[in-house]
Scaffold this motif. Structure first.
Motif, mmCIF file in Angstrom:
data_model
loop_
_atom_site.group_PDB
_atom_site.id
_atom_site.type_symbol
_atom_site.label_atom_id
_atom_site.label_comp_id
_atom_site.label_asym_id
_atom_site.label_seq_id
_atom_site.Cartn_x
_atom_site.Cartn_y
_atom_site.Cartn_z
ATOM 1 N N UNK A 11 0.867 -1.202 -0.068
ATOM 2 C CA UNK A 11 0.068 -0.106 0.055
ATOM 3 C C UNK A 11 0.792 1.288 0.041
ATOM 4 N N UNK A 12 0.352 2.309 -0.353
ATOM 5 C CA UNK A 12 1.239 3.394 -0.510
ATOM 6 C C UNK A 12 1.284 4.183 0.899
ATOM 7 N N UNK A 13 0.290 4.013 1.767
ATOM 8 C CA UNK A 13 0.557 4.306 3.259
ATOM 9 C C UNK A 13 1.812 3.336 3.848
ATOM 10 N N UNK A 14 2.000 1.929 3.627
ATOM 11 C CA UNK A 14 2.931 1.391 3.850
ATOM 12 C C UNK A 14 4.267 2.164 3.589
ATOM 13 N N UNK A 15 4.409 2.156 2.255
ATOM 14 C CA UNK A 15 5.648 2.662 1.714
ATOM 15 C C UNK A 15 5.930 4.134 2.293
ATOM 16 N N UNK A 16 5.042 4.855 2.529
ATOM 17 C CA UNK A 16 5.112 6.121 2.815
ATOM 18 C C UNK A 16 5.486 6.034 4.608
ATOM 19 N N UNK A 20 9.510 7.122 5.794
ATOM 20 C CA UNK A 20 10.028 8.114 7.053
ATOM 21 C C UNK A 20 11.203 7.540 7.888
ATOM 22 N N UNK A 21 11.320 6.236 7.736
ATOM 23 C CA UNK A 21 12.497 5.464 8.536
ATOM 24 C C UNK A 21 13.830 5.587 7.954
ATOM 25 N N UNK A 22 14.000 6.140 6.580
ATOM 26 C CA UNK A 22 15.085 6.077 5.922
ATOM 27 C C UNK A 22 15.462 7.534 5.741
ATOM 28 N N UNK A 23 16.538 7.585 4.830
ATOM 29 C CA UNK A 23 17.164 8.997 4.192
ATOM 30 C C UNK A 23 16.784 9.330 2.754
ATOM 31 N N UNK A 24 15.628 8.318 2.475
ATOM 32 C CA UNK A 24 15.393 8.562 0.940
ATOM 33 C C UNK A 24 14.416 9.865 1.010
ATOM 34 N N UNK A 25 14.972 10.830 0.176
ATOM 35 C CA UNK A 25 14.221 12.081 -0.162
ATOM 36 C C UNK A 25 13.942 12.448 -1.365
ATOM 37 N N UNK A 29 12.955 9.058 -7.181
ATOM 38 C CA UNK A 29 13.171 7.665 -6.433
ATOM 39 C C UNK A 29 11.994 7.154 -5.700
ATOM 40 N N UNK A 30 11.557 8.190 -4.999
ATOM 41 C CA UNK A 30 10.097 7.762 -4.242
ATOM 42 C C UNK A 30 9.225 7.592 -5.158
ATOM 43 N N UNK A 31 8.869 8.193 -6.282
ATOM 44 C CA UNK A 31 7.887 7.840 -7.303
ATOM 45 C C UNK A 31 8.014 6.612 -7.853
ATOM 46 N N UNK A 57 17.927 3.343 -7.754
ATOM 47 C CA UNK A 57 16.686 2.853 -7.459
ATOM 48 C C UNK A 57 16.896 1.548 -6.645
ATOM 49 N N UNK A 58 17.932 0.526 -7.238
ATOM 50 C CA UNK A 58 18.326 -0.504 -6.589
ATOM 51 C C UNK A 58 18.727 -0.301 -5.106
ATOM 52 N N UNK A 59 19.645 0.674 -4.906
ATOM 53 C CA UNK A 59 20.021 1.124 -3.631
ATOM 54 C C UNK A 59 18.861 1.415 -2.535
ATOM 55 N N UNK A 60 17.823 2.243 -3.064
ATOM 56 C CA UNK A 60 16.776 2.685 -2.519
ATOM 57 C C UNK A 60 15.777 1.347 -2.063
ATOM 58 N N UNK A 61 15.552 0.827 -3.138
ATOM 59 C CA UNK A 61 14.788 -0.478 -2.731
ATOM 60 C C UNK A 61 15.202 -1.174 -1.827
#
Length: 81
Positions: A11-16, A20-25, A29-31, A57-61
């Motif tokens: 779900x988008x909510x779970x991903x959001x 919040x617990x990462x430094x991905x901003x 990449x989020x999209x 992308x792979x690093x963020x995933x």
């Protein structure tokens, strides 16, 4: 236990919340992550749609999967049985 995020099954909510617990901003990449994990696009299509380098992308995933595993482990170890 390793709990991987599944393409098109999150779900988008779970991903959001996990983000919040990462430094991905990076919005790009989020999209790309959301298109892959929530809407089910293939990884290559997701990162190309948002003009994100494959390695970014792979690093963020990988980071998001690591956070998900930690959260799932906390839930599992603190659940009343």
């Amino acid at each position: 236990m390793i709990t991987r995020l599944l393409q098109g099954c999150e779900t988008e909510q779970k991903i959001d919340l996990l983000l919040q617990l990462t430094n991905i901003n990076s919005e790009s990449v989020i999209g790309a992550l959301k298109v892959h994990l929530v809407q089910g696009a293939a990884e290559s299509m997701a990162y190309m749609m948002f003009d994100v380098k494959q390695q970014n992308f792979s690093r963020a995933l990988k980071q998001l999967n690591k956070v998900n595993t930690i959260v799932e482990t906390i839930i599992e170890t603190t659940s009343i049985k």
